[in-house]
Write a protein that holds these residues in place. Structure first.
Motif, mmCIF file in Angstrom:
data_model
loop_
_atom_site.group_PDB
_atom_site.id
_atom_site.type_symbol
_atom_site.label_atom_id
_atom_site.label_comp_id
_atom_site.label_asym_id
_atom_site.label_seq_id
_atom_site.Cartn_x
_atom_site.Cartn_y
_atom_site.Cartn_z
ATOM 1 N N UNK A 1 0.838 -1.194 0.000
ATOM 2 C CA UNK A 1 0.000 0.000 0.000
ATOM 3 C C UNK A 1 0.878 1.251 0.000
ATOM 4 N N UNK A 2 0.462 2.250 -0.753
ATOM 5 C CA UNK A 2 1.132 3.545 -0.709
ATOM 6 C C UNK A 2 0.781 4.238 0.608
ATOM 7 N N UNK A 3 1.492 5.311 0.918
ATOM 8 C CA UNK A 3 1.181 6.062 2.137
ATOM 9 C C UNK A 3 -0.258 6.575 2.102
ATOM 10 N N UNK A 4 -0.695 7.042 0.934
ATOM 11 C CA UNK A 4 -2.065 7.562 0.815
ATOM 12 C C UNK A 4 -3.087 6.442 1.000
ATOM 13 N N UNK A 5 -2.808 5.276 0.459
ATOM 14 C CA UNK A 5 -3.736 4.156 0.604
ATOM 15 C C UNK A 5 -3.783 3.657 2.047
ATOM 16 N N UNK A 6 -2.626 3.598 2.694
ATOM 17 C CA UNK A 6 -2.597 3.190 4.099
ATOM 18 C C UNK A 6 -3.369 4.188 4.965
ATOM 19 N N UNK A 7 -3.243 5.484 4.645
ATOM 20 C CA UNK A 7 -3.990 6.500 5.382
ATOM 21 C C UNK A 7 -5.488 6.352 5.151
ATOM 22 N N UNK A 8 -5.884 6.016 3.918
ATOM 23 C CA UNK A 8 -7.303 5.810 3.619
ATOM 24 C C UNK A 8 -7.868 4.638 4.414
ATOM 25 N N UNK A 9 -7.075 3.580 4.567
ATOM 26 C CA UNK A 9 -7.509 2.425 5.362
ATOM 27 C C UNK A 9 -7.701 2.828 6.817
ATOM 28 N N UNK A 10 -6.724 3.562 7.366
ATOM 29 C CA UNK A 10 -6.823 3.992 8.764
ATOM 30 C C UNK A 10 -8.011 4.928 8.973
ATOM 31 N N UNK A 11 -8.220 5.856 8.031
ATOM 32 C CA UNK A 11 -9.344 6.788 8.142
ATOM 33 C C UNK A 11 -10.671 6.040 8.096
#
Length: 322
Positions: free
Chosen positions: A130-140
């Motif tokens: 996962x990219x940083x943006x995708x990992x952040x989307x998962x956490x959000x």
């Protein structure tokens, strides 16, 4: 009406795909392991999505290709998307490839990294996580779902507005404070005077913007409301229709961008943007959280979806469908 002769796949309900004896008897009676389920669905895809690992294993032994695709995805992809890790393991044991390219970059293995079981498959050398943006989307997504939950009852509507506060929303809608008596009547019985109830909305400030909410009624998500709210911004709305399910809409800078969508649904195609495929997975069956995420709202609690908004407003008489 077509008779169910038990030699094909007709008459199979959701629970049937968890019953190994039922599936095995159909197969032994001549049911095609490669096709023939409702709307031309492949049996292995059906079992991967909603069946048991034992049924998946049985079908995997009988199909021509365990990685056969249907609408751009394999049975393994369906197992991962629907959070069926046991089914996914059974498919891999039968030879399915977790890293087979599909769905605009979301192979089953890569999608699994966004699931509650991110270690489902070992990440091979050369594969992208996962990219940083995708990992952040998962956490959000996990935060939003945890904070908001999902309203127990249908019949409500909402509009999530980016970068617009409650006071500004009231100004844009030309709304005035609602009478206490009307609010009390709405809370006691919204159907006592439904036309009157439709004119009353709750508005709440949340980090990132505001939420317009109507506990019973569709007005918060009507085009007239969303167009005014979204000027210079974006607005995600939905009506939880008790008869036909969630009806969503997206309005950007006063223009309807998308209408009659199904937020929280599981329908996704391989030509959609990669970020939308991820969002569809993350907010599967979580329509309200999907709307909050689309508008970039980050609430600390679910108060905006209750009878405790920052303010109760009365909408002016107007055709809010235009």
């Amino acid at each position: 009406m077509v008779a169910d002769d038990r030699t094909g796949w007709s008459g199979m309900d959701r629970d049937s795909w968890t019953n190994l004896s039922v599936v095995r008897s159909r197969l032994d009676a001549g049911a095609d392991p490669n096709s023939g389920v409702y709307f031309h669905e492949r049996p292995l895809h059906a079992a991967a999505e909603r069946g048991s690992a034992e049924v998946v294993t049985e079908l995997s032994r009988r199909v021509d290709d365990v990685d056969a695709e249907q609408e751009g995805r394999t049975a393994l992809w369906e197992a991962v998307f629907n959070n069926r890790p046991d089914n996914a393991r059974s498919l891999v044991a039968a030879g399915a490839d977790p890293w087979r390219p599909m769905m605009n970059g979301w192979s089953p293995g890569r999608l699994s990294l966004a699931t509650p079981t991110p270690d489902l498959f070992p990440l091979p050398a050369g594969e992208t996580g996962l990219s940083d943006a995708e990992a952040a989307a998962v956490a959000d997504a996990r935060h939003l779902i945890d904070v908001l939950g999902e309203p127990e009852d249908d019949g409500f509507s909402l509009a999530c507005v980016a970068g617009v506060g409650a006071a500004e929303a009231a100004r844009r809608l030309e709304a005035v404070p609602a009478d206490d008596a009307d609010v009390e009547e709405l809370m006691e019985d919204p159907f006592a005077d439904f036309d009157n109830s439709l004119a009353i909305i709750g508005v709440t400030d949340v980090p990132g913007g505001c939420v317009v909410f109507q506990p019973e009624g569709y007005n918060a998500s009507t085009p007239g409301v969303m167009k005014r709210l979204s000027a210079g911004s974006v607005c995600y709305g939905m009506f939880a229709n008790p008869k036909s399910g969630n009806q969503g809409a997206v309005c950007r800078d006063g223009a309807m961008e998308d209408w009659d969508t199904h937020p929280g649904g599981g329908s996704v195609s391989d030509d959609e943007p990669a970020e939308e495929i991820l969002a569809t997975y993350l907010y599967h069956h979580r329509a309200v959280a999907y709307c909050f995420a689309g508008a970039g709202l980050r609430p600390a609690d679910a108060r905006s979806l209750t009878f405790r908004p920052d303010m109760w407003l009365r909408l002016p008489e107007r055709d809010w469908w235009s």
